[in-house]
Write an enzyme that holds these catalytic residues in place. Structure first.
Site, short mmCIF file in Angstrom:
data_model
loop_
_atom_site.label_atom_id
_atom_site.label_comp_id
_atom_site.label_asym_id
_atom_site.label_seq_id
_atom_site.Cartn_x
_atom_site.Cartn_y
_atom_site.Cartn_z
N SER A 1 0.84 -1.20 0.00
CA SER A 1 0.00 0.00 0.00
C SER A 1 0.87 1.25 0.00
O SER A 1 2.09 1.18 0.20
CB SER A 1 -0.92 0.03 1.23
N GLY A 2 0.24 2.38 -0.21
CA GLY A 2 0.87 3.68 -0.01
C GLY A 2 2.14 3.91 -0.80
O GLY A 2 2.24 3.57 -1.98
N LEU B 1 3.19 -7.32 5.34
CA LEU B 1 2.60 -8.15 6.39
C LEU B 1 1.35 -8.85 5.87
O LEU B 1 1.03 -9.97 6.26
CB LEU B 1 2.27 -7.30 7.62
N SER C 1 10.61 10.57 8.32
CA SER C 1 9.46 11.46 8.31
C SER C 1 9.91 12.84 8.79
O SER C 1 10.79 12.95 9.65
CB SER C 1 8.37 10.94 9.25
N TYR D 1 6.18 7.60 17.60
CA TYR D 1 6.41 7.63 16.15
C TYR D 1 7.61 8.52 15.82
O TYR D 1 8.51 8.10 15.07
CB TYR D 1 5.16 8.13 15.45
N ILE E 1 1.47 12.44 3.59
CA ILE E 1 1.19 11.89 2.26
C ILE E 1 -0.16 11.18 2.31
O ILE E 1 -0.51 10.55 3.32
CB ILE E 1 2.29 10.90 1.83
N ALA E 2 -0.91 11.28 1.24
CA ALA E 2 -2.25 10.67 1.18
C ALA E 2 -2.11 9.16 1.00
O ALA E 2 -2.07 8.66 -0.13
CB ALA E 2 -3.04 11.28 0.04
N THR E 3 -2.03 8.45 2.10
CA THR E 3 -1.88 7.00 2.10
C THR E 3 -2.89 6.40 3.07
O THR E 3 -3.51 7.12 3.87
CB THR E 3 -0.46 6.59 2.56
#
Length: 255
Positions: A18-19, A40, A150, A163, A196-198
């Site tokens: 994904s993403g 995963l 990040s 995080y 980010i749009a994930t």
């Protein structure tokens, strides 16, 4: 990137289901790499595989990046399939938890550290050991690693203590590992995206999305493909003099 930029090099992408991981897999495949999509969720990895042209050239595998034996099985499967271990690695597997610092639990803390930091460390170590096995002496370009950090590690927003700590650790790990591996022909760099749009950020809510968009001169969230472009560049020989770099991809929101 040219269709033959990677000339059938084998690339391992964790979090490829994904993403940013998925976007990176697709761009690497377009640029001629043989991609091992590891996630995963094997179902998510297989979905990424289905989006590629010539999916038979690539491989989808389930992996838990927190388990060394699982990572070793993925490297072995890649070697069995392609006759050589991967020479390109993207550590995109990651999790994000938001919680007031005083409410954070040991279990949640362990999960974030194990996936984001321990996972990046373990996968990189197993990957490099396999790449160096049987090799002697230095070569100019044996392989490349890109880790996902990040900008949160720089601006340190509230409610994200675990995080941001792991992502700061990824940046420091990248630089230390890069210093050790450069003379072995393996370049290690990282990218530090803004929001980010994930799927990871999909649940943050519309008010917070608007706030993040307003911080960017571009007035929007980043797209996974825009980060993937930078990742693929850092994997390629076009970035041959970049070692231990942390490239921010922020739309100007963090400067």
């Amino acid at each position: 990137m040219a269709p033959d930029a990677f000339n059938s090099q084998v690339a391992l992408v964790t979090g490829g289901g994904s993403g940013m991981g998925r976007a990176t897999c697709l761009q690497l495949a377009q640029a001629g790499a043989r991609v091992v999509v590891a996630d995963l969720s094997e179902e998510a990895a297989r979905h990424t595989l289905s989006l590629m042209a010539n999916p038979e050239h690539h491989l989808a595998l389930q992996v838990d990046v927190t388990q060394q034996s699982a990572v070793e099985r993925v490297i072995a499967a890649a070697r069995d399939r392609y006759g050589k271990p991967p020479s390109l690695l993207v550590n995109s597997a990651g999790v994000m938890r938001t919680s007031p610092f005083l409410d954070e639990t040991e279990a949640r803390l362990d999960r974030v550290i194990n996936v984001n930091l321990k996972g990046t460390f373990l996968v990189t170590q197993v990957f490099i050991k396999a790449l160096l096995e049987g090799e002697r002496g230095a070569v100019e370009e044996r392989g490349a690693v890109v880790n996902i950090a990040s900008t949160a590690a720089k601006v340190c927003p509230p409610l994200m203590a675990s995080y941001v700590a792991t992502k700061a650790g990824v940046i420091a790990f990248t630089k230390s590992c890069a210093a050790e591996m450069a003379n072995k022909g393996i370049r290690v760099n990282c990218v530090a995206p803004y929001v980010i749009a994930t799927p990871m950020t999909a649940g943050i809510g519309e008010p917070l999305v608007r706030e993040y968009c307003n911080r960017s001169p571009l007035g929007r969230l980043g797209r996974p493909e825009e980060v993937a472009e930078v990742i693929v560049f850092l994997l390629s020989r076009r970035s041959s003099y970049m070692v231990g770099a942390c490239v921010e991809v922020t739309g100007g929101a963090v400067m």
